[in-house]
Design an enzyme around this catalytic site. Sequence first.
Site, PDB file in Angstrom:
ATOM      1  N   PRO A  17       0.835  -1.200   0.000  1.00  0.00           N
ATOM      2  CA  PRO A  17       0.000   0.000   0.000  1.00  0.00           C
ATOM      3  C   PRO A  17       0.867   1.246   0.000  1.00  0.00           C
ATOM      4  O   PRO A  17       2.024   1.207   0.407  1.00  0.00           O
ATOM      5  CB  PRO A  17      -0.760  -0.113   1.313  1.00  0.00           C
ATOM      6  CG  PRO A  17       0.146  -0.897   2.197  1.00  0.00           C
ATOM      7  CD  PRO A  17       0.864  -1.864   1.312  1.00  0.00           C
ATOM      8  N   SER A 266       7.201   5.197  10.080  1.00  0.00           N
ATOM      9  CA  SER A 266       7.229   3.920   9.360  1.00  0.00           C
ATOM     10  C   SER A 266       5.825   3.350   9.238  1.00  0.00           C
ATOM     11  O   SER A 266       4.893   3.806   9.897  1.00  0.00           O
ATOM     12  CB  SER A 266       8.141   2.934  10.081  1.00  0.00           C
ATOM     13  OG  SER A 266       7.407   2.312  11.112  1.00  0.00           O
ATOM     14  N   LYS A 267       5.720   2.335   8.397  1.00  0.00           N
ATOM     15  CA  LYS A 267       4.413   1.707   8.177  1.00  0.00           C
ATOM     16  C   LYS A 267       3.866   1.133   9.478  1.00  0.00           C
ATOM     17  O   LYS A 267       2.673   1.003   9.642  1.00  0.00           O
ATOM     18  CB  LYS A 267       4.544   0.614   7.126  1.00  0.00           C
ATOM     19  CG  LYS A 267       4.959   1.178   5.783  1.00  0.00           C
ATOM     20  CD  LYS A 267       4.749   0.216   4.644  1.00  0.00           C
ATOM     21  CE  LYS A 267       5.010   0.965   3.339  1.00  0.00           C
ATOM     22  NZ  LYS A 267       4.807   0.172   2.153  1.00  0.00           N
ATOM     23  N   ARG A 268       4.749   0.763  10.371  1.00  0.00           N
ATOM     24  CA  ARG A 268       4.297   0.129  11.618  1.00  0.00           C
ATOM     25  C   ARG A 268       3.879   1.134  12.693  1.00  0.00           C
ATOM     26  O   ARG A 268       3.174   0.788  13.616  1.00  0.00           O
ATOM     27  CB  ARG A 268       5.381  -0.803  12.164  1.00  0.00           C
ATOM     28  CG  ARG A 268       5.161  -2.244  11.753  1.00  0.00           C
ATOM     29  CD  ARG A 268       6.431  -3.029  11.718  1.00  0.00           C
ATOM     30  NE  ARG A 268       7.107  -2.851  10.434  1.00  0.00           N
ATOM     31  CZ  ARG A 268       8.318  -2.336  10.278  1.00  0.00           C
ATOM     32  NH1 ARG A 268       9.004  -1.939  11.317  1.00  0.00           N
ATOM     33  NH2 ARG A 268       8.847  -2.213   9.088  1.00  0.00           N
ATOM     34  N   ASP A 269       4.314   2.394  12.548  1.00  0.00           N
ATOM     35  CA  ASP A 269       4.016   3.372  13.599  1.00  0.00           C
ATOM     36  C   ASP A 269       2.524   3.562  13.831  1.00  0.00           C
ATOM     37  O   ASP A 269       2.090   3.782  14.950  1.00  0.00           O
ATOM     38  CB  ASP A 269       4.623   4.737  13.242  1.00  0.00           C
ATOM     39  CG  ASP A 269       6.130   4.700  13.411  1.00  0.00           C
ATOM     40  OD1 ASP A 269       6.591   3.909  14.241  1.00  0.00           O
ATOM     41  OD2 ASP A 269       6.827   5.451  12.705  1.00  0.00           O
TER      42      ASP A 269
END
Length: 511
Positions: A17, A266-269
Amino acid sequence: MTERKVRVRFAPSPTGPLHMGGVRTALFNYLFAKKHNGDFILRIEDTDQNRFVPGAEEYIIESLNWCGLNPEEGPGIGGEFGPYRQSERKELYKKYADQLVESGWAYFAFDTPEEIDALRKEAEANKETFSYGIGTRKNLNNSLKLSSEEVQQKIDAGENYVIRFKMPEDKDVTEEDLIRGSVTFNTTKSLDDKVLFKSDGMPTYHLANVVDDHLMEISHVIRGEEWLPSMPLHVLLYKALGWEETKPKFAHLPLILKPVGKGKLSKRDGDKLGFPVFPLKWSDPKSGDVSRGYREDGYFPGAFINLLALLGWNPGTEQEFFSLDELGKIFSLDRVVKSGSRFDPEKAKWFNKHYFQGKSVEELSELFKPILEEKGVKASDKKINAVVAEIKERCEFVSDIWDQGYYFFVAPKEYDAKTVKKRWKEDTPNKLAEIVNMFESVEKWEAASIKDAFSGFMNEKEWGFGVVMNPLRLSLVGGNVGPDLFVICELLGKAEAIARITSAIENISKQ
Ligand code: GLU
């Protein structure tokens, strides 16, 4: 000299994404194109088959669509420079790789992945990092070392090979970045011999990107800071291919930083800190993991775009709210900053609140209807509009309308225990029964007249307001929440208000 037509591109790889940083890159490209009456192009860079993720391209296109960043050219749109998906341009790149080999700017390398891996491990054991390039290439399995007969033999025997760029030795490559100013890289100190063409017959990002930017007549490359280290290689490729004259100008955008702590968002934040980092919801096709999106979280695209525009760019004034059209008139790269900008999720909500408050009651009601439907609630437009008008000011998102006003649509099933304990006295049911009688006789069921009748009745009875008001609210909404009590009565309608009080008399006394 006539000015070159501005043509910019957003060139994502469909490997997952789009992160909000990617949307910002698309936005800045779009705004730059609008500002200069240029073209905004979408190019899908899908040469790395191993990293291809099904659904990612569709996701990218839908995200741009939702944001209103519509390209003039791209996959599914067409244009005179197509196709716009690199996998469909596959045949085109080999000749440029060959041309570079012929002119001495590139070479064949036959080293297997296992051999390279062994070299990497060996270097690691000596606390060094292996790099295929100026310092090592003379001793490796490539056409710089082998004789032309040996090379031909290997090729004829069908051995796998890649084509690598031959980095010139000890050269300072200096290029003007429109955001950072002049940037210099020394070839020996910082650049290795990147693979340009892979054994699977596909170009790598570097070759395909430069070839396509040239063929598509891109005038400005505006992309994330993570691509800055690739700029000297790209600059050298333009030179090597004889395209220096029409080389695009470069602008590398600053990072978007985490709300707290250090480093890039980041994507995980998002999952960790409870806010979306993607424009739309994304379900990972492999793991099935679902990540939230701004759209599904209830953000308006205008708010999302507005907040992204101010991450790294500023208008030079105090103004904070901008429409996409307005941004397209005033955007300029000189006002993009070099340093990273911290993302503030609270500020994102604040932006949404502004856009929410700017919508009319009717617009918000329309957006709210699907939520009512999902909850199985049927209500007239008149009632929905009236409720929205009443509680709009307390809301930031369409979903808040439900959270702030659910009791207008569903009768309480339970009653807040604390309030019951504190406010529900022995004689409360009798008092409320009398109120019900009085309400029955109110003819004009409007907040002001209900209030008048209520006050007259209370004076007559000489009851303290507090004794009745709190139990009444509890009966109507189930707790100690909501706007003015008489407004609630009006919006519920006479029959419903009376039914709720009657049912509270029955149920709370049993509690
Ligand atoms: N395909 C690269 C990416 O995924 C494009 C970088 C560039 O704009 O040159 O970001």
